[in-house]
Design an enzyme around this catalytic site. Sequence first.
Site, short mmCIF file in Angstrom:
data_model
loop_
_atom_site.label_atom_id
_atom_site.label_comp_id
_atom_site.label_asym_id
_atom_site.label_seq_id
_atom_site.Cartn_x
_atom_site.Cartn_y
_atom_site.Cartn_z
N HIS A 308 0.85 -1.18 0.00
CA HIS A 308 0.00 0.00 0.00
C HIS A 308 0.88 1.23 0.00
O HIS A 308 1.95 1.23 0.62
CB HIS A 308 -0.90 0.01 1.24
CG HIS A 308 -2.07 0.91 1.08
ND1 HIS A 308 -1.99 2.26 1.31
CD2 HIS A 308 -3.34 0.66 0.67
CE1 HIS A 308 -3.17 2.80 1.06
NE2 HIS A 308 -4.00 1.86 0.66
N ASP A 365 -8.06 -5.16 0.09
CA ASP A 365 -8.62 -6.02 -0.95
C ASP A 365 -8.20 -7.47 -0.86
O ASP A 365 -8.66 -8.29 -1.63
CB ASP A 365 -8.22 -5.47 -2.33
CG ASP A 365 -9.02 -4.24 -2.68
OD1 ASP A 365 -10.17 -4.17 -2.24
OD2 ASP A 365 -8.48 -3.34 -3.34
N1 ACO Z 1 4.16 -7.79 -4.73
C1 ACO Z 1 5.51 -7.80 -4.87
N2 ACO Z 1 6.30 -6.72 -4.71
C2 ACO Z 1 5.69 -5.56 -4.41
C3 ACO Z 1 4.30 -5.48 -4.25
C4 ACO Z 1 3.54 -6.64 -4.42
N3 ACO Z 1 2.19 -6.60 -4.28
N4 ACO Z 1 3.97 -4.21 -3.94
C5 ACO Z 1 5.11 -3.52 -3.92
N5 ACO Z 1 6.16 -4.33 -4.20
C6 ACO Z 1 7.59 -3.96 -4.21
C7 ACO Z 1 7.95 -3.18 -5.47
O1 ACO Z 1 8.41 -4.05 -6.49
C8 ACO Z 1 9.05 -2.28 -4.95
O2 ACO Z 1 10.22 -3.06 -4.81
P1 ACO Z 1 11.68 -2.36 -5.04
O3 ACO Z 1 11.78 -1.29 -3.99
O4 ACO Z 1 12.64 -3.48 -4.87
O5 ACO Z 1 11.64 -1.80 -6.43
C9 ACO Z 1 8.57 -1.93 -3.52
O6 ACO Z 1 7.78 -3.05 -3.12
C10 ACO Z 1 7.76 -0.65 -3.42
O7 ACO Z 1 6.65 -0.76 -4.33
P2 ACO Z 1 6.07 0.46 -5.17
O8 ACO Z 1 5.38 -0.10 -6.37
O9 ACO Z 1 7.14 1.48 -5.37
O10 ACO Z 1 5.02 1.05 -4.14
P3 ACO Z 1 3.84 2.01 -4.51
O11 ACO Z 1 3.55 2.77 -3.26
O12 ACO Z 1 4.15 2.81 -5.74
O13 ACO Z 1 2.64 1.04 -4.89
C11 ACO Z 1 0.82 -0.47 -4.66
C12 ACO Z 1 1.66 0.63 -3.98
C13 ACO Z 1 0.37 0.03 -6.05
C14 ACO Z 1 -0.43 -0.73 -3.82
C15 ACO Z 1 1.69 -1.74 -4.81
O14 ACO Z 1 2.06 -2.21 -3.53
C16 ACO Z 1 0.95 -2.86 -5.60
O15 ACO Z 1 1.04 -2.89 -6.83
N6 ACO Z 1 0.24 -3.77 -4.88
C17 ACO Z 1 -0.54 -4.81 -5.56
C18 ACO Z 1 -1.85 -4.22 -6.06
C19 ACO Z 1 -2.83 -3.94 -4.94
O16 ACO Z 1 -3.07 -4.77 -4.07
N7 ACO Z 1 -3.45 -2.76 -5.01
C20 ACO Z 1 -4.50 -2.36 -4.06
C21 ACO Z 1 -4.02 -1.26 -3.16
S1 ACO Z 1 -5.23 -0.86 -1.97
C22 ACO Z 1 -6.35 0.08 -2.82
O17 ACO Z 1 -6.03 0.80 -3.74
C23 ACO Z 1 -7.69 -0.03 -2.44
#
Ligand code: ACO
Length: 429
Positions: A308, A365
């Site tokens: 998140h 979610d």
């Molecule tokens: N699975 C694996 N790795 C992940 C995940 C994941 N679900 N989420 C983040 N990471 C990793 C990224 O690869 C990144 O790694 P790095 O630092 O080695 O490059 C690090 O964690 C940070 O992730 P970002 O994408 O930079 O974080 P951001 O804040 O931009 O994204 C998000 C947040 C979009 C929610 C992301 O965690 C994600 O894609 N999660 C899966 C989708 C999801 O569940 N979305 C619902 C969110 S809740 C809502 O909107 C209601």
Amino acid sequence: MANTATIEINGQKNEFPLYTGTENEVAIDISKLRGTTGGVTTIDPGYKNTGSCVSGITFLDGEKGILRYRGYSIEELAEKADFLEVAYLLIFGDLPTTAELDKFHADIKKHAVVDDDVKKILDAFPKSAHPMGVLSSLTSALTAFNPSSVNVESEEEMYNAIVRILGKFPILVAWTMRKKLGLPLYYGDSSLGYVENILKMMFKQPNEDKYTQNPILVNALDKLLILHADHEQNCSTSTVRIVGSSHAGLFASLSAGISALWGPLHGGANQAVLEMLEAIKEDGGDTKKYMGKAKDKADPFRLMGFGHRVYKNFDPRAKIIKVAADEVLGDLGVQDPILDIAKGLEKEALEDQYFVDRKLYPNVDFYSGIIYRAMGIPVDMFTVMFALGRLPGWIAQWREMRLRKEPIGRPRQVYIGENERAFKAIADR
Ligand code: ACO
């Protein structure tokens, strides 16, 4: 603590005021940055460090896992309030008295009807259309039947627009599902509570004289809607505010919010989670394999429902939903192997260094889809259910933005394209 921040650019010091919120959050007010620094701007892709507004609606502290609507904790609201009370609280700022809530509900019911021509629009969609696309289109289409834009200076007009959309939106949601399932469209029952009526509109079968409410489903949906009702300046809410900032109408702003919510990185994650859990099950239930894929940077797979932007400890909504999933499935007598896979994945991820280092926890979610599925809601309707819950939050944020007379949203950029060059005729290229 000093009440200014100094930014030094090319040896010139510039002071900017600090803005402190009621929960002592501190922000640097850079609204005069360009003027005082000769045009310097900021870059912050994804607005990770940018406050777009001040707001009195929702407080969340991602480090501590705190979420409050208008000062009330999400835990308390999920346990003690109902969805309509929470909607009133978010939109108008205080919990309603009985008289206020009764009037609010009565006014909503007066508008629980949509023009018959909306049915024709719905009919024109192919059965394969994704329900979020249908919902966004129908919400936008409502502007055609309710053309007058809201005079936000008038409390009465503002109130009327709000009760109108709260009355009509559940019909669009229910019809979207019924169309998908090939069921005849149905208007609902004004003798019922707001959430009970939504369930009846969604699930009443043509051969049923009387639809019997299942209190387990009513409570489960009530809780899910409350948990989704607002979450401050996320992707869809910021979209609603930015579209509304051009003084586009409420319905048009909401329709844009629905489109923003649709994506799998935002509200679409609830559908993506269930599809992922299904795929893991079909693949023999090997959660370790999928953990490996999620950690492999060469693999685009992400563990959906994990991570998140703001919660870096735990998502308080996920905690409540995990307990609710156990209760609802238990009460309904549903045994879903998907729930076991979800719990197994969560346990592994919470113990895995990759997830620990990046502070990735289950979000709202991760478990919600399991409850929706147990309720009999089709997977591609999950994000529509999220939109139904988020509606009061979007309305509250739109109303606040308009009442505060916020300027049109218009970010800056730093150009990195070609410098000026001479046009070449096609023969010379
Ligand atoms: N699975 C694996 N790795 C992940 C995940 C994941 N679900 N989420 C983040 N990471 C990793 C990224 O690869 C990144 O790694 P790095 O630092 O080695 O490059 C690090 O964690 C940070 O992730 P970002 O994408 O930079 O974080 P951001 O804040 O931009 O994204 C998000 C947040 C979009 C929610 C992301 O965690 C994600 O894609 N999660 C899966 C989708 C999801 O569940 N979305 C619902 C969110 S809740 C809502 O909107 C209601």
